[in-house]
Design a protein around this motif. Structure first.
Motif, mmCIF file in Angstrom:
data_model
loop_
_atom_site.group_PDB
_atom_site.id
_atom_site.type_symbol
_atom_site.label_atom_id
_atom_site.label_comp_id
_atom_site.label_asym_id
_atom_site.label_seq_id
_atom_site.Cartn_x
_atom_site.Cartn_y
_atom_site.Cartn_z
ATOM 1 N N LEU A 231 -13.954 51.928 60.586
ATOM 2 C CA LEU A 231 -13.486 52.087 59.209
ATOM 3 C C LEU A 231 -11.959 52.214 59.125
ATOM 4 O O LEU A 231 -11.407 52.306 58.042
ATOM 5 C CB LEU A 231 -14.145 53.301 58.557
ATOM 6 C CG LEU A 231 -15.651 53.195 58.340
ATOM 7 C CD1 LEU A 231 -16.199 54.503 57.798
ATOM 8 C CD2 LEU A 231 -15.981 52.050 57.411
ATOM 9 N N GLU A 232 -11.304 52.225 60.281
ATOM 10 C CA GLU A 232 -9.841 52.308 60.293
ATOM 11 C C GLU A 232 -9.215 51.105 59.577
ATOM 12 O O GLU A 232 -8.165 51.239 58.967
ATOM 13 C CB GLU A 232 -9.337 52.386 61.739
ATOM 14 C CG GLU A 232 -7.869 52.713 61.853
ATOM 15 C CD GLU A 232 -7.520 54.099 61.346
ATOM 16 O OE1 GLU A 232 -6.460 54.221 60.680
ATOM 17 O OE2 GLU A 232 -8.280 55.048 61.583
ATOM 18 N N LEU A 233 -9.887 49.961 59.604
ATOM 19 C CA LEU A 233 -9.378 48.790 58.895
ATOM 20 C C LEU A 233 -9.328 49.044 57.392
ATOM 21 O O LEU A 233 -8.351 48.697 56.728
ATOM 22 C CB LEU A 233 -10.241 47.560 59.194
ATOM 23 C CG LEU A 233 -9.832 46.263 58.505
ATOM 24 C CD1 LEU A 233 -8.440 45.840 58.957
ATOM 25 C CD2 LEU A 233 -10.834 45.177 58.783
ATOM 26 N N LEU A 234 -10.371 49.680 56.843
ATOM 27 C CA LEU A 234 -10.353 50.038 55.421
ATOM 28 C C LEU A 234 -9.246 51.039 55.132
ATOM 29 O O LEU A 234 -8.618 50.994 54.075
ATOM 30 C CB LEU A 234 -11.699 50.628 55.001
ATOM 31 C CG LEU A 234 -12.870 49.667 54.926
ATOM 32 C CD1 LEU A 234 -14.138 50.422 54.565
ATOM 33 C CD2 LEU A 234 -12.598 48.578 53.919
ATOM 34 N N SER B 35 -8.657 60.139 49.337
ATOM 35 C CA SER B 35 -8.021 60.166 48.027
ATOM 36 C C SER B 35 -8.892 59.468 46.990
ATOM 37 O O SER B 35 -9.928 58.887 47.308
ATOM 38 C CB SER B 35 -6.657 59.483 48.092
ATOM 39 O OG SER B 35 -6.811 58.086 48.139
ATOM 40 N N ILE B 36 -8.431 59.501 45.752
ATOM 41 C CA ILE B 36 -9.175 58.874 44.667
ATOM 42 C C ILE B 36 -9.219 57.358 44.822
ATOM 43 O O ILE B 36 -10.067 56.706 44.238
ATOM 44 C CB ILE B 36 -8.596 59.263 43.285
ATOM 45 C CG1 ILE B 36 -7.120 58.894 43.193
ATOM 46 C CG2 ILE B 36 -8.827 60.738 43.024
ATOM 47 C CD1 ILE B 36 -6.507 59.133 41.832
ATOM 48 N N PHE B 37 -8.321 56.800 45.620
ATOM 49 C CA PHE B 37 -8.317 55.361 45.893
ATOM 50 C C PHE B 37 -8.867 55.067 47.286
ATOM 51 O O PHE B 37 -8.528 54.054 47.893
ATOM 52 C CB PHE B 37 -6.904 54.789 45.788
ATOM 53 C CG PHE B 37 -6.319 54.818 44.407
ATOM 54 C CD1 PHE B 37 -7.116 54.898 43.281
ATOM 55 C CD2 PHE B 37 -4.953 54.762 44.231
ATOM 56 C CE1 PHE B 37 -6.572 54.921 42.015
ATOM 57 C CE2 PHE B 37 -4.391 54.777 42.971
ATOM 58 C CZ PHE B 37 -5.203 54.861 41.861
ATOM 59 N N ALA B 38 -9.728 55.911 47.818
ATOM 60 C CA ALA B 38 -10.217 55.762 49.193
ATOM 61 C C ALA B 38 -10.951 54.452 49.412
ATOM 62 O O ALA B 38 -10.882 53.872 50.489
ATOM 63 C CB ALA B 38 -11.118 56.934 49.567
ATOM 64 N N LEU B 39 -11.644 53.963 48.412
ATOM 65 C CA LEU B 39 -12.363 52.697 48.568
ATOM 66 C C LEU B 39 -11.451 51.497 48.404
ATOM 67 O O LEU B 39 -11.751 50.405 48.879
ATOM 68 C CB LEU B 39 -13.504 52.601 47.541
ATOM 69 C CG LEU B 39 -14.627 53.610 47.695
ATOM 70 C CD1 LEU B 39 -15.628 53.442 46.568
ATOM 71 C CD2 LEU B 39 -15.304 53.465 49.032
ATOM 72 N N GLY B 40 -10.337 51.686 47.723
ATOM 73 C CA GLY B 40 -9.418 50.587 47.497
ATOM 74 C C GLY B 40 -10.066 49.485 46.675
ATOM 75 O O GLY B 40 -10.872 49.743 45.782
#
Length: 181
Positions: A32-35, A47-52
């Motif tokens: 998941l480091e790529l995400l 964060s609130i933008f964790a999913l991007g």
């Protein structure tokens, strides 16, 4: 130009705002480091933008695959020109939001442990879904009023934001392996 810079600033600030009631993920993310890199470290910060924008990208790929005569409705829309493409974009956004909710729930369950309960996981997944929806809206605004494709700019900004920490980690790893005892 100023609008694009302001939107990118909002993106970078949003990657530092943690989801309420959670904490920074300290364990190794593995694949998941790529995400995390694409989101500018937002996943590690939870964060609130964790999913991007990754749920939207996944939805876009799925919808494009379904247009290849798998689902006749999507094939017809792709052949209708501008109005069909607008409808496909709208469907892609809805599917992206659905994917964001599912990914948000899975991530909240995986990273927050078993002490949150179903309502806690739902709350966190709704916050993560709202963050993705906001990024999609902001990306559309950048595409219309700014310079370039907004979603692509957010991916690029996430990678550029993560570069200093990646370089530091690589340097520390190489220096530690290079020492003799």
């Amino acid at each position: 130009v100023y609008f694009t810079i302001a939107a990118l600033t909002i993106f970078v600030i949003g990657t530092t705002i943690e989801v309420p009631g959670t904490q920074t993920i300290t364990k190794n993310l593995g694949f998941l480091e790529l995400l995390n890199v694409m989101g500018g470290g937002a996943l590690k910060n939870f964060s609130i933008f964790a999913l991007g924008v990754s749920p939207y990208i996944t939805a876009s790929i799925v919808i494009q695959l379904l247009q290849m005569d798998i689902v006749p409705y999507f094939s017809e829309l792709s052949k209708q020109g501008h109005t069909g493409h607008q409808k496909l974009n709208q469907i892609t956004r809805y599917v992206g939001i659905l994917f964001a909710f599912v990914q948000g729930y899975a991530m909240s369950y995986a990273f927050l442990g078993s002490n949150y309960g179903v309502l806690g996981y739902l709350e966190v997944s709704l916050i993560l879904t709202a963050g993705t929806a906001f990024l999609l809206w902001l990306g559309d605004q950048v595409t219309q009023k700014g310079i370039g494709n907004g979603v692509s700019l957010f991916i690029m900004a996430g990678i550029i934001t993560s570069l200093p920490s990646m370089m530091q980690t690589a340097f520390n790893t190489l220096v530690n392996f290079g020492t003799t005892k």
